[in-house]
Each structure stands twice: as C-alpha cells, then as structure tokens.
Write a protein that holds these residues in place. Structure first.
Motif: not given
Length: 402
Positions: A277, A343-345, A330, A354, A351, A328, A319-320, A322-323
């Motif tokens: 990002y 980084v998690r949901p 990263q 973006r 959400d 979820g 992006d989604r 990969r997330e």
C-alpha cells in the motif's frame, strides 16, 4: 490517569523484570548445555535477553505459525547479527545458526536443509551483499548537494520569470501544493534524482531521444511526485481529519489498548520488501515489549497511481485477494523498517475505506467489476498525467545537464 512518578515506577519495574529474566536465562545457559547461539548469553545480559526472545519467538512461530512471533524473531536475529560479539571467530557456528533460522522464518521449512549446508558461505555473502546494497542506495553527499542546488535554481527561475512552457506551468502547479520551503518533501525528491546514474556524456540533444532513453526514470519520478503532492493536497488534508476522528472512535470502542496511527509512506511485505500500500490509517495495539510490532486493523488504505489508465478493478482485486489469504493476516513493515504490523480484518467487521489517487477518474467500465460493497474513494490530482510527465522530464533534464 497515572501520574508521571507511577509511570516511571512501572517502566523501572518492567526493566528490572527483563534484566532478571536475562540473568536467570544466562545462568541456566552457562550451567547447562549450550548451543552455539546460546553461548552468546555469556557475553552480556543484554545479548542474553535478545537470544532468549529470539528462541522463544522462533519456537512460537514453528509451533503455532504466529506472524507476530515471526516478526519478533526476525527483528531479534537482525539485532544479533549487528552485534560485534557475533563476529568473533569463535562465534561462527552462532552466525550459521542465526542465518539458518532467518531463512526458515523467511521461507519456512522448504529451503531449510539447503540453507543449513550453505550457511558458512551465506554469512559471508550476506555481509558483502548488504554492504553493496547500502553503498548503491546511499547518495553521494556532493552529488546530492549539486542536485539540490540545481533544482533550487530551477524553481527560483520559474517563479520569477514568465511561464514559457508546459513544464514550467506544471512546476508552478506542483509548487502550489508542495511549497518550495517543504524541506522533507524536496529532500526526498533530491535523493530520488541523485540516485539516477546514467552518464552525463550520453545526454542526447534531441528532446524525443531524451524522453525515450529516460522513460523509466521519468515514470519512477512522477510516481514520487504524485505521492508528495497527495499527502500535502487540500482534498486529502480535509479527508484525513474526518478519517482520524472515525478511526479514534473505532479504537475507543475496541478497548483502551488500541490506538490510531497514520503512515504517509509505503507499507511493504515483510519477506521480500514488496510495496503493498502507498499509505494507510491503522488501528493498532502493541504486541512486543519494544513497542515496534503491532496487531492492526486497517481503517483506510491509500493507493497512489501516476499512470493515466489505471486498472482499478485489478488493483482492488489484488489487494482483497492478498488480504483474504491466510484468514486475512498480512505482515507488513513501514518503509524505514522501524515498525511491523500484523494486519487482520477488524473484529468490528469494518471494511477499510480504499482511496485511489490518480491523475484522472477511470472509465466506468473499469470500476463495474469491483466486489460488491467496496468502499472506494477517488482523489484526482491537480496535475494530469501529461503534466506529471512534463514535470518529471524537466527535473531530470535539469539534474543531468547540471
């Protein structure tokens, strides 16, 4: 609210517990069986504490696959590799152990056997490669100074004299947002320009040939120029205040240990350093004693694209995907490697918003295939793609000619 004295006492107590743990671990290692790595505990309590954390984090990663433990172990190994004590001749086996563990953490067990066999060569090679990389990216101070003086002369000329070209106009528009006195922004631009190494004696006279030869450098530079513009732009500054208020409200709802941080720089994948990002607002809580590793939820994600025809669907889809990979999680680092984020949901099912910053809005067909419910916001830059090109080539030409 805790008083300052209470905070000092808490910090002192925490330091005392860490030193006690190091002393106990060191004593255990000295009296019992010692591996090559554990022998480092003989050197000092500080090293003993680092070795202890490395071993605990490494085992936690192997057993549970914890991304937080992976980051903590990698950070500890890097700290040990930087220590002068590890470079002693009698510590070669410890170096091999550290290099092997690092490779396991980066590549899992698939390459562990091969890395173990090549550990000795890897230790020597890694130092040479690291030194070469540092030398390659380190700008020559004199060259950097020449670049800065040249750009400052160009800026002053364009400000004082009549506008004579599209490039002059683009520079003036850029200066409207990124002030000539913004030292941090312009230093980043100077460093980028100083890193380009094509020889001056090969500078072509013909403008079309110049643009052909320096297309790659111009593309890289225009991306940085748009990044510097975006973070200073009025549209983003207005959005940022509202986003930070919303993120702080989410953090308060999640619990007192959560806080909000904003990164106005690329976030990179931990293993290979790939840029994921271009910036983000994260809700975080520390997961390591040094406060450099965090569990995080993304509140807002920024992607800055200087190209004219951006594939919004492709970017968001990547992006989604990969997330969502690995439930979820990263593991990302700041560009300066000072902080790491798992980084998690969000547990509150939020959400992330973006943001796509680009020279122009994409065609409708390019956004029709976005996943349903995607919260997407566009910010168009003051400069369009052609003007960004003109500005990039102007700065490059000025730098190379001088």
């Amino acid at each position: 609210m805790l008083k300052a004295k209470s905070l000092v006492n808490l910090r002192n107590a925490g330091a005392a517990r860490r030193l006690a743990a190091a002393a106990i671990y060191r004593g255990t290692v000295i009296l019992g069986y010692r591996s090559a790595l554990q022998r480092l505990a003989d050197v000092s309590e500080d090293l003993a504490l680092t070795v202890f954390h490395v071993e605990q984090s490494y085992l936690h990663f192997i057993r549970f696959g914890s991304e937080t433990a992976r980051v903590a172990a990698l950070d500890g190994i890097l700290a040990l590799l930087k220590s002068s004590a590890v470079r002693a001749d009698d510590m070669r086996m410890a170096l091999q152990d550290l290099v092997t563990r690092r490779n396991v953490l980066l590549e899992d067990w698939g390459g562990a056997a091969r890395h173990l066999q090549e550990a000795s060569r890897s230790v020597a090679a890694s130092r040479v490669i690291a030194q070469a990389r540092r030398a390659a990216v380190r700008a020559d101070p004199e060259r950097l100074l020449r670049v800065a003086r040249g750009v400052e002369r160009l800026v002053n000329d364009v400000i004082r004299k009549p506008v004579l070209s599209k490039a002059d106009e683009a520079l003036l528009m850029f200066l409207h947002t990124v002030s000539p006195t913004d030292a941090a922004a312009w230093t980043s631009i100077y460093r980028k320009l100083a890193a380009f190494r094509k020889a001056r004696d090969k500078f072509p006279v013909d403008e079309a040939e110049f643009r052909r030869l320096f297309r790659g450098e111009a593309s890289a530079l225009k991306g940085m120029l748009l990044e510097q513009w975006f973070w200073k732009s009025a549209p983003w500054r207005l959005r940022e205040k509202k986003l930070m208020r919303e993120a702080r409200a989410r953090a308060r709802a999640l619990g007192p240990e959560w806080q909000v941080t904003i990164l106005r720089e690329p976030l990179r994948e931990t293993r290979k350093g790939l840029e994921i990002y271009d910036g983000a607002i994260l809700i975080v809580r520390p997961t390591s004693p040094d406060g450099k590793t965090f569990e995080a939820f993304a509140h807002a994600i920024v992607q800055i694209k200087a190209e004219k025809d951006i594939s919004v669907v492709g970017q968001i889809t990547r992006d989604r995907r990969r997330e969502l990979k690995g439930l979820g999680a990263q593991t990302l680092r700041s560009s300066d490697r000072a902080q790491a984020f798992v980084v998690r949901p969000g547990t509150d099912l939020h959400d992330p918003i973006r943001f796509i910053a680009a020279p122009q809005l994409p065609e409708a067909a390019r956004v029709a295939g976005l996943p349903q419910g995607t919260d997407l916001v566009y910010d168009m830059s003051l400069l369009d793609a052609e003007q960004l090109d003109e500005l990039a080539y102007l700065l490059l030409s000025n730098t190379i000619r001088n």
